[in-house]
Design a protein around this motif. Structure first.
Motif, PDB file in Angstrom:
ATOM      1  N   GLU A 143       0.814  -1.204   0.000  1.00  0.00           N
ATOM      2  CA  GLU A 143       0.000   0.000   0.000  1.00  0.00           C
ATOM      3  C   GLU A 143       0.857   1.268   0.000  1.00  0.00           C
ATOM      4  N   ALA A 144       2.088   1.172   0.455  1.00  0.00           N
ATOM      5  CA  ALA A 144       2.945   2.349   0.574  1.00  0.00           C
ATOM      6  C   ALA A 144       3.673   2.684  -0.729  1.00  0.00           C
ATOM      7  N   ARG A 145       3.482   1.911  -1.778  1.00  0.00           N
ATOM      8  CA  ARG A 145       4.232   2.114  -3.020  1.00  0.00           C
ATOM      9  C   ARG A 145       3.467   2.988  -4.006  1.00  0.00           C
ATOM     10  N   SER A 146       4.198   3.844  -4.686  1.00  0.00           N
ATOM     11  CA  SER A 146       3.616   4.636  -5.763  1.00  0.00           C
ATOM     12  C   SER A 146       3.900   3.920  -7.086  1.00  0.00           C
ATOM     13  N   ARG A 147       3.331   4.425  -8.161  1.00  0.00           N
ATOM     14  CA  ARG A 147       3.585   3.819  -9.476  1.00  0.00           C
ATOM     15  C   ARG A 147       5.057   3.947  -9.856  1.00  0.00           C
ATOM     16  N   VAL A 148       5.647   5.082  -9.533  1.00  0.00           N
ATOM     17  CA  VAL A 148       7.063   5.283  -9.844  1.00  0.00           C
ATOM     18  C   VAL A 148       7.913   4.300  -9.038  1.00  0.00           C
ATOM     19  N   ASP A 149       7.554   4.081  -7.788  1.00  0.00           N
ATOM     20  CA  ASP A 149       8.282   3.145  -6.934  1.00  0.00           C
ATOM     21  C   ASP A 149       8.168   1.728  -7.490  1.00  0.00           C
ATOM     22  N   GLU A 150       6.990   1.338  -7.924  1.00  0.00           N
ATOM     23  CA  GLU A 150       6.808   0.000  -8.499  1.00  0.00           C
ATOM     24  C   GLU A 150       7.575  -0.141  -9.813  1.00  0.00           C
ATOM     25  N   ALA A 151       7.551   0.905 -10.636  1.00  0.00           N
ATOM     26  CA  ALA A 151       8.274   0.868 -11.911  1.00  0.00           C
ATOM     27  C   ALA A 151       9.777   0.751 -11.676  1.00  0.00           C
ATOM     28  N   PHE A 152      10.280   1.452 -10.669  1.00  0.00           N
ATOM     29  CA  PHE A 152      11.706   1.366 -10.355  1.00  0.00           C
ATOM     30  C   PHE A 152      12.078  -0.032  -9.878  1.00  0.00           C
ATOM     31  N   THR A 153      11.206  -0.649  -9.088  1.00  0.00           N
ATOM     32  CA  THR A 153      11.468  -2.015  -8.622  1.00  0.00           C
ATOM     33  C   THR A 153      11.489  -2.985  -9.806  1.00  0.00           C
ATOM     34  N   VAL A 154      10.576  -2.824 -10.740  1.00  0.00           N
ATOM     35  CA  VAL A 154      10.555  -3.678 -11.936  1.00  0.00           C
ATOM     36  C   VAL A 154      11.823  -3.457 -12.752  1.00  0.00           C
ATOM     37  N   PHE A 155      12.222  -2.204 -12.901  1.00  0.00           N
ATOM     38  CA  PHE A 155      13.440  -1.894 -13.656  1.00  0.00           C
ATOM     39  C   PHE A 155      14.660  -2.565 -13.022  1.00  0.00           C
ATOM     40  N   THR A 156      14.795  -2.474 -11.708  1.00  0.00           N
ATOM     41  CA  THR A 156      15.942  -3.101 -11.043  1.00  0.00           C
ATOM     42  C   THR A 156      15.887  -4.621 -11.169  1.00  0.00           C
ATOM     43  N   ALA A 157      14.687  -5.193 -11.168  1.00  0.00           N
ATOM     44  CA  ALA A 157      14.564  -6.646 -11.342  1.00  0.00           C
ATOM     45  C   ALA A 157      14.994  -7.061 -12.749  1.00  0.00           C
ATOM     46  N   VAL A 158      14.655  -6.258 -13.742  1.00  0.00           N
ATOM     47  CA  VAL A 158      15.064  -6.564 -15.115  1.00  0.00           C
ATOM     48  C   VAL A 158      16.583  -6.456 -15.254  1.00  0.00           C
ATOM     49  N   VAL A 159      17.169  -5.413 -14.689  1.00  0.00           N
ATOM     50  CA  VAL A 159      18.627  -5.269 -14.728  1.00  0.00           C
ATOM     51  C   VAL A 159      19.285  -6.445 -14.013  1.00  0.00           C
ATOM     52  N   PHE A 160      18.716  -6.869 -12.886  1.00  0.00           N
ATOM     53  CA  PHE A 160      19.217  -8.040 -12.166  1.00  0.00           C
ATOM     54  C   PHE A 160      19.205  -9.260 -13.085  1.00  0.00           C
ATOM     55  N   GLY A 161      18.116  -9.457 -13.805  1.00  0.00           N
ATOM     56  CA  GLY A 161      18.018 -10.593 -14.721  1.00  0.00           C
ATOM     57  C   GLY A 161      19.058 -10.550 -15.822  1.00  0.00           C
ATOM     58  N   VAL A 162      19.301  -9.364 -16.355  1.00  0.00           N
ATOM     59  CA  VAL A 162      20.312  -9.221 -17.408  1.00  0.00           C
ATOM     60  C   VAL A 162      21.705  -9.514 -16.862  1.00  0.00           C
TER      61      VAL A 162
END
Length: 71
Positions: free
Chosen positions: A29-48
């Protein structure tokens, strides 16, 4: 020089893995859209980054075996 790149990739991957775990432990509940997008971005970079390691190749093979088993 290639050994240095592998060590750097593993260090960056470890840092990102810890960073992602810390971010995902926060309340949803404490996450904003930008916060969620940043988490997804870091997960993708982690995968790469992890794809270049032997561990990443092993995960890819396991996912391939699981995909073949579901056909």
């Amino acid at each position: 020089m290639p050994g240095w790149v592998v060590e750097y990739t593993i260090s960056a991957t470890t840092f990102l893995a810890i960073f992602i775990v810390v971010r995902l432990r926060r309340r949803t509940e404490a996450r904003s859209r930008v916060d969620e997008a940043f988490t997804v971005f870091t997960a993708v970079v982690f995968g790469v980054l992890i794809a270049a390691t032997a561990w990443g190749h092993a995960i890819l093979q396991l996912v391939g075996i699981a995909a073949d088993a579901t056909r």
